[in-house]
Write a protein that holds these residues in place. Structure first.
Motif, PDB file in Angstrom:
ATOM      1  N   THR A  44      70.045  30.069  26.151  1.00 20.89           N
ATOM      2  CA  THR A  44      69.263  30.863  25.613  1.00 20.89           C
ATOM      3  C   THR A  44      69.130  29.996  24.542  1.00 20.89           C
ATOM      4  OG1 THR A  44      67.663  32.347  25.347  1.00 20.89           O
ATOM      5  CG2 THR A  44      69.716  32.404  25.051  1.00 20.89           C
ATOM      6  N   HIS A  45      67.739  29.193  23.997  1.00 23.47           N
ATOM      7  CA  HIS A  45      67.516  28.996  22.499  1.00 23.47           C
ATOM      8  C   HIS A  45      67.045  30.360  22.294  1.00 23.47           C
ATOM      9  CE1 HIS A  45      66.221  26.823  18.974  1.00 23.47           C
ATOM     10  NE2 HIS A  45      65.294  27.974  19.212  1.00 23.47           N
ATOM     11  N   TRP A  46      67.830  31.438  20.907  1.00 22.16           N
ATOM     12  CA  TRP A  46      67.821  32.190  20.484  1.00 22.16           C
ATOM     13  C   TRP A  46      66.628  32.093  18.635  1.00 22.16           C
ATOM     14  CZ3 TRP A  46      71.507  35.884  17.881  1.00 22.16           C
ATOM     15  CH2 TRP A  46      70.013  37.834  17.834  1.00 22.16           C
ATOM     16  N   PRO A  84      64.544  19.485  12.726  1.00 23.27           N
ATOM     17  CA  PRO A  84      66.163  20.125  12.672  1.00 23.27           C
ATOM     18  C   PRO A  84      66.115  21.816  13.114  1.00 23.27           C
ATOM     19  CG  PRO A  84      65.058  20.787  10.586  1.00 23.27           C
ATOM     20  CD  PRO A  84      64.738  19.713  11.590  1.00 23.27           C
ATOM     21  N   HIS A  85      67.650  22.423  13.741  1.00 22.34           N
ATOM     22  CA  HIS A  85      67.417  22.513  15.387  1.00 22.34           C
ATOM     23  C   HIS A  85      67.599  24.213  14.407  1.00 22.34           C
ATOM     24  CE1 HIS A  85      69.980  25.198  18.052  1.00 22.34           C
ATOM     25  NE2 HIS A  85      69.279  24.925  18.945  1.00 22.34           N
ATOM     26  N   LEU A  86      66.232  25.040  14.456  1.00 20.78           N
ATOM     27  CA  LEU A  86      66.224  26.385  13.900  1.00 20.78           C
ATOM     28  C   LEU A  86      66.362  27.274  14.422  1.00 20.78           C
ATOM     29  CD1 LEU A  86      63.206  24.680  10.931  1.00 20.78           C
ATOM     30  CD2 LEU A  86      65.980  25.046  10.615  1.00 20.78           C
ATOM     31  N   VAL A 111      69.899  29.519  17.309  1.00 27.44           N
ATOM     32  CA  VAL A 111      71.420  29.623  17.922  1.00 27.44           C
ATOM     33  C   VAL A 111      70.943  28.982  19.264  1.00 27.44           C
ATOM     34  CG1 VAL A 111      72.235  29.953  15.675  1.00 27.44           C
ATOM     35  CG2 VAL A 111      71.615  31.495  17.723  1.00 27.44           C
ATOM     36  N   ASP A 112      71.785  28.772  20.089  1.00 22.81           N
ATOM     37  CA  ASP A 112      71.568  28.637  21.521  1.00 22.81           C
ATOM     38  C   ASP A 112      72.922  28.980  22.150  1.00 22.81           C
ATOM     39  OD1 ASP A 112      69.256  26.934  21.569  1.00 22.81           O
ATOM     40  OD2 ASP A 112      70.933  24.830  21.200  1.00 22.81           O
ATOM     41  N   VAL A 113      72.889  30.130  22.992  1.00 25.07           N
ATOM     42  CA  VAL A 113      74.360  31.095  23.848  1.00 25.07           C
ATOM     43  C   VAL A 113      74.293  30.371  25.101  1.00 25.07           C
ATOM     44  CG1 VAL A 113      74.657  33.161  24.373  1.00 25.07           C
ATOM     45  CG2 VAL A 113      73.875  32.835  21.675  1.00 25.07           C
TER      46      VAL A 113
HETATM   47 ZN   LIG Z   1      68.346  25.304  21.055  1.00 25.50          ZN
END
Ligand SMILES: [Zn+2]
Length: 278
Positions: free
Chosen positions: A253-255, A172-174, A176-178
């Motif tokens: 950015t994956h944050w 799972p993608h744990l 957030v992406d901005v």
């Molecule tokens: Zn991401």
């Protein structure tokens, strides 16, 4: 009439009891999102001993402590505080269960690209560095909510989303992406010490900020990193620039937000659930 008065008197009595109980319970306060992926910040008092499900938490000299609710937590979390004068208080936090975005994609070609062993070894080494850094508790940093979004932009990836490819669930993608234009400044979520800043295979330009009490944030795929390891940064300070280095298809950015190893949802620890418009 008599019966009604008795009822009112009874209500008044219970209301008083509630407020007395609330005053006594006021020694321990806990705030934050109780959803799965939520980061909680508590305040007890100097010298208090606090545990979460029987495991001692780090408590700052002024009595602040943090913990996170894992993304799949379902059972209540029990927080116990023992104050210096012997007073003890128990709080149960029942996680709010979320519906995550899960996509099943079937009929894909079973062929996949396996990275060569030297790349797998490099990824393993880099992840070991990150894991080690996340175990640290740096003294003198006192985490506080809410945290700052890293930049204005579009929320292009949400926490907990997962793909099931040909019946095989992917991780799972744990975080957030901005998404924002290349070169957009990235800001620190909160006061911190730079734990790691480096170029990694999957993460690209990577920075890990240690906010104290086990709380840390990471910023991936940066085109430029503007801080050095061990540097102290203030909330909102520019730490790097948006890019698409590492495994990224476009500038973003994956944050990530962690409490030690527990990956949390940063969008539940910010003042607004989405970043300001870019
Ligand atoms: Zn991401």
């Amino acid at each position: 009439m008599i019966a009604r008065r008795a009822v009112l008197a009874g209500m008044a009595a219970s209301a008083t009891m509630v407020s007395v109980k609330a005053a006594a319970a006021g020694r321990l306060s806990i705030s934050g999102s109780t959803e799965q992926g939520g980061l909680m910040v508590g305040k007890a008092a100097p010298g208090a001993v606090v545990d979460l499900d029987g495991v001692a938490l780090t408590v700052s000299p002024s009595g602040i402590f943090c913990f996170g609710i894992p993304y799949d937590a379902a059972k209540p979390l029990r927080v116990t505080a023992r104050f210096a004068d012997g007073f003890e208080e128990l709080r149960e936090i029942t996680p709010i269960v979320r519906q995550y975005d899960i996509q099943a994609i079937n009929g894909l070609d079973e062929k996949y690209v396996a990275p060569p062993q030297e790349i797998l070894d490099r990824i393993a080494r880099e992840h070991a560095l990150i894991t080690e850094a996340r175990k640290r508790v740096t003294e003198g940093l006192e985490f506080a909510l809410p945290i700052e979004w890293p930049c204005a932009g579009r929320l292009s990836g949400i926490y907990g989303s997962q793909r099931i490819l040909n019946g095989k669930p992917m991780a799972p993608h744990l975080g957030v992406d901005v998404a924002a234009p290349e070169g957009t400044p990235i800001h620190a979520a909160a006061d911190a010490i730079v734990a790691i800043t480096d170029e990694f295979h999957l993460e690209g330009g990577f920075t890990l900020l240690d906010h104290g009490l086990g709380v840390n944030t990471c910023y991936l795929h940066q085109s430029k990193r503007l801080v050095t390891a061990g540097q102290r940064v203030k909330r909102g300070e520019v730490i790097g620039l948006i890019g698409h280095t590492g495994r990224a298809t476009g500038p973003h950015t994956h944050w990530g937000l962690n409490w030690f190893e527990v990956k949390l949802d940063p969008s539940r620890a910010t003042a607004t659930p989405t970043p300001p418009q870019g």
